[in-house]
Scaffold this motif. Structure first.
Motif, short mmCIF file in Angstrom:
data_model
loop_
_atom_site.label_atom_id
_atom_site.label_comp_id
_atom_site.label_asym_id
_atom_site.label_seq_id
_atom_site.Cartn_x
_atom_site.Cartn_y
_atom_site.Cartn_z
N MET A 1 77.40 65.45 96.24
CA MET A 1 78.48 64.96 95.38
C MET A 1 78.58 65.81 94.12
O MET A 1 77.57 66.14 93.52
N ALA A 2 79.80 66.15 93.75
CA ALA A 2 79.98 67.00 92.57
C ALA A 2 79.54 66.25 91.31
O ALA A 2 79.65 65.04 91.22
N ASN A 28 78.46 72.91 90.26
CA ASN A 28 79.44 72.41 91.24
C ASN A 28 79.91 73.49 92.21
O ASN A 28 80.34 73.17 93.32
N GLN A 29 79.80 74.75 91.81
CA GLN A 29 80.14 75.82 92.76
C GLN A 29 79.25 75.78 93.99
O GLN A 29 79.63 76.23 95.07
N GLU A 31 78.59 73.30 95.61
CA GLU A 31 79.15 72.27 96.49
C GLU A 31 80.24 72.83 97.38
O GLU A 31 80.62 72.20 98.37
N ASP A 32 80.79 73.96 97.00
CA ASP A 32 81.91 74.55 97.72
C ASP A 32 81.46 74.93 99.14
O ASP A 32 80.52 75.72 99.30
N PRO A 33 82.10 74.39 100.18
CA PRO A 33 81.68 74.68 101.56
C PRO A 33 81.68 76.17 101.88
O PRO A 33 80.79 76.65 102.60
N ARG A 36 78.57 77.56 100.41
CA ARG A 36 77.40 77.08 101.16
C ARG A 36 77.20 77.81 102.48
O ARG A 36 76.08 77.91 102.98
N GLU A 101 71.04 72.14 99.26
CA GLU A 101 71.32 70.71 99.07
C GLU A 101 70.32 70.07 98.11
O GLU A 101 70.69 69.38 97.16
N HIS A 104 70.83 71.49 94.57
CA HIS A 104 71.99 70.90 93.92
C HIS A 104 71.65 69.52 93.35
O HIS A 104 71.98 69.20 92.20
N ALA A 105 70.95 68.72 94.12
CA ALA A 105 70.55 67.38 93.67
C ALA A 105 69.61 67.47 92.46
O ALA A 105 69.76 66.75 91.48
N CYS A 108 71.63 68.47 89.27
CA CYS A 108 72.43 67.36 88.73
C CYS A 108 71.53 66.39 87.96
O CYS A 108 71.83 65.98 86.84
#
Ligand SMILES: [Fe+2]
Ligand SMILES: [Fe+2]
Length: 153
Positions: A1-2, A28-29, A31-33, A36, A101, A104-105, A108
């Motif tokens: 999640m962004a 957030n970049q 998160e971009d598929p 990724r 993943e 990213h978590a 955040c």
């Protein structure tokens, strides 16, 4: 999640808030598929994120020293520890581990906690002085010298 910027992340020191928002943009970049799916693209985002975050930390540490924040040293230690963590994720990514993943978590959670707890702590104590120092933009003053950490990188 962004990661979404919410008002409780605002310190009230504009230049600091803008830097924090920029870090959120980098996070957030990830998160971009399209990013990724591309090992090199992830590497580039991680490099930019690490670079920009280092500059922000240097700026913030200089600000804390300038205004005489009593916990400047432990605050810097928290920044240094974070950079170590980020670097170790970068190495794992370089080695081909699928870390994005989890990374990213972690980013955040870490950034939210750090702003709400550690950054808000210095703002509560020396915020008025910090605001004054960051809004004084005269040539050769603290601000123009401190901003050079961004141009150098
Ligand atoms: Fe900080
Ligand atoms: Fe910060």
């Amino acid at each position: 999640m962004a990661m979404v910027w919410t008002s409780d992340l605002n310190t009230g020191i504009d230049v600091i808030d803008r830097q924090h928002q920029r870090i959120v943009d980098y996070i957030n970049q990830l998160e971009d598929p399209a990013t990724r799916a591309d090992h090199q693209a992830i590497s580039r985002v991680l490099e930019d994120l690490a670079d920009y975050t280092l500059s922000h930390f240097a700026f913030e540490e200089s600000l804390q020293e300038e205004v005489g924040y009593q916990y400047a040293k432990p605050h810097k230690a928290v920044h240094d520890m974070f950079i170590k963590r980020l670097t170790s994720y970068q190495h794992r990514h370089d080695a081909g581990e699928p870390v994005v993943e989890q990374l990213h978590a972690m980013l955040c959670t870490w950034l939210t906690h750090h702003i709400k707890r550690d950054d808000m702590a210095y703002v509560a104590e020396v915020g008025a002085k910090a605001k004054q120092v960051t809004e004084d933009r005269k040539e050769g003053g603290w601000f123009s010298r401190a901003m050079k950490v961004f141009r150098k990188r």
